[in-house]
Motif scaffolding. Structure first.
Motif, mmCIF file in Angstrom:
data_model
loop_
_atom_site.group_PDB
_atom_site.id
_atom_site.type_symbol
_atom_site.label_atom_id
_atom_site.label_comp_id
_atom_site.label_asym_id
_atom_site.label_seq_id
_atom_site.Cartn_x
_atom_site.Cartn_y
_atom_site.Cartn_z
ATOM 1 N N GLU A 151 -2.060 15.554 -12.094
ATOM 2 C CA GLU A 151 -0.771 14.866 -12.152
ATOM 3 C C GLU A 151 -0.490 14.303 -10.777
ATOM 4 O O GLU A 151 -0.489 15.029 -9.783
ATOM 5 N N LEU A 152 -0.250 12.997 -10.740
ATOM 6 C CA LEU A 152 0.050 12.307 -9.486
ATOM 7 C C LEU A 152 1.524 11.927 -9.516
ATOM 8 O O LEU A 152 1.973 11.253 -10.438
ATOM 9 N N MET A 153 2.297 12.382 -8.525
ATOM 10 C CA MET A 153 3.721 12.081 -8.450
ATOM 11 C C MET A 153 4.008 11.218 -7.231
ATOM 12 O O MET A 153 3.474 11.469 -6.144
ATOM 13 N N TRP A 154 4.847 10.208 -7.466
ATOM 14 C CA TRP A 154 5.260 9.306 -6.381
ATOM 15 C C TRP A 154 6.756 9.076 -6.513
ATOM 16 O O TRP A 154 7.235 8.649 -7.563
ATOM 17 N N ASP A 155 7.489 9.375 -5.451
ATOM 18 C CA ASP A 155 8.942 9.188 -5.448
ATOM 19 C C ASP A 155 9.245 7.731 -5.101
ATOM 20 O O ASP A 155 9.358 7.364 -3.933
ATOM 21 N N THR A 165 5.465 9.857 -12.548
ATOM 22 C CA THR A 165 4.394 10.834 -12.718
ATOM 23 C C THR A 165 3.302 10.240 -13.597
ATOM 24 O O THR A 165 3.580 9.715 -14.674
ATOM 25 N N ILE A 166 2.072 10.324 -13.140
ATOM 26 C CA ILE A 166 0.902 9.855 -13.877
ATOM 27 C C ILE A 166 0.006 11.061 -14.120
ATOM 28 O O ILE A 166 -0.339 11.775 -13.179
ATOM 29 N N VAL A 187 0.865 -1.177 0.000
ATOM 30 C CA VAL A 187 0.000 0.000 0.000
ATOM 31 C C VAL A 187 0.905 1.231 0.000
ATOM 32 O O VAL A 187 1.756 1.387 0.870
ATOM 33 N N ILE A 188 0.708 2.095 -0.987
ATOM 34 C CA ILE A 188 1.470 3.346 -1.035
ATOM 35 C C ILE A 188 0.733 4.356 -0.168
ATOM 36 O O ILE A 188 -0.418 4.703 -0.458
ATOM 37 N N SER A 241 2.135 13.147 -4.173
ATOM 38 C CA SER A 241 1.903 14.584 -4.309
ATOM 39 C C SER A 241 1.092 14.816 -5.579
ATOM 40 O O SER A 241 1.236 14.106 -6.564
ATOM 41 N N TRP A 242 0.236 15.804 -5.516
ATOM 42 C CA TRP A 242 -0.703 16.090 -6.592
ATOM 43 C C TRP A 242 -0.426 17.463 -7.167
ATOM 44 O O TRP A 242 -0.015 18.379 -6.465
ATOM 45 N N ARG A 243 -0.700 17.596 -8.479
ATOM 46 C CA ARG A 243 -0.637 18.906 -9.134
ATOM 47 C C ARG A 243 -1.839 18.994 -10.062
ATOM 48 O O ARG A 243 -2.172 18.027 -10.739
#
Length: 145
Positions: free
Chosen positions: A45-49, A78-79, A16-17, A23-25
């Motif tokens: 835009e959904l960003m996950w490091d 990034t999605i 589970v992330i 983070s969202w943009r």
């Protein structure tokens, strides 16, 4: 593999992330929307490091980097989603896409195929089919004197 609520995104049964790693943009979408298209920030835009994520094991991180390396920028995945007119639906689409992408990337590879010999029946069928084809082509030839 469904997107989840505020607690994070369920990728697999055990992975589970957490929402704190996401983070969202938001920006204006270029698609349909009528008069509201110029004022509504519906593109998401959904960003996950992934490189700094605490939920991935070493093996999962290596698989993810190997399989999604061309999509990662400094370890960040990034999605973007802008197919819906509403930001909420685009957020859900981005969550689902991230879950599917990560689940596919961290999945263990399939075991290698073990080579086997063709069965006697399959070999005989193949040779009979070749002989039929030979006979057909022989019948097409001009008769010799």
């Amino acid at each position: 593999m469904s997107a989840s609520d505020d607690s994070g995104i369920r990728v697999t049964g055990s992975l589970v992330i957490p929402a704190s790693e996401l983070s969202w943009r938001f920006s204006r979408s270029s698609g349909p929307g009528g008069q509201g298209v110029n004022t509504t920030d519906s593109r998401v835009e959904l960003m996950w490091d992934a490189g700094a994520s605490t939920v991935l094991s070493r093996v999962q991180r290596e698989r993810l980097v190997e399989r999604l390396g061309n999509r990662l920028v400094d370890g960040v995945l990034t999605i973007a989603a802008s197919e819906h007119r509403h930001q909420l639906r685009n957020r859900e689409a981005a969550r689902e896409r991230l879950a599917a992408l990560v689940a596919d990337a961290v999945r263990a590879p399939a075991p290698p195929r073990r080579a086997t010999k063709p069965t006697r029946g399959s070999t005989e069928r193949r040779l009979r089919a070749k002989q039929r084809r030979t006979d057909i082509k022989r019948m097409r030839r001009r008769p010799t004197d």
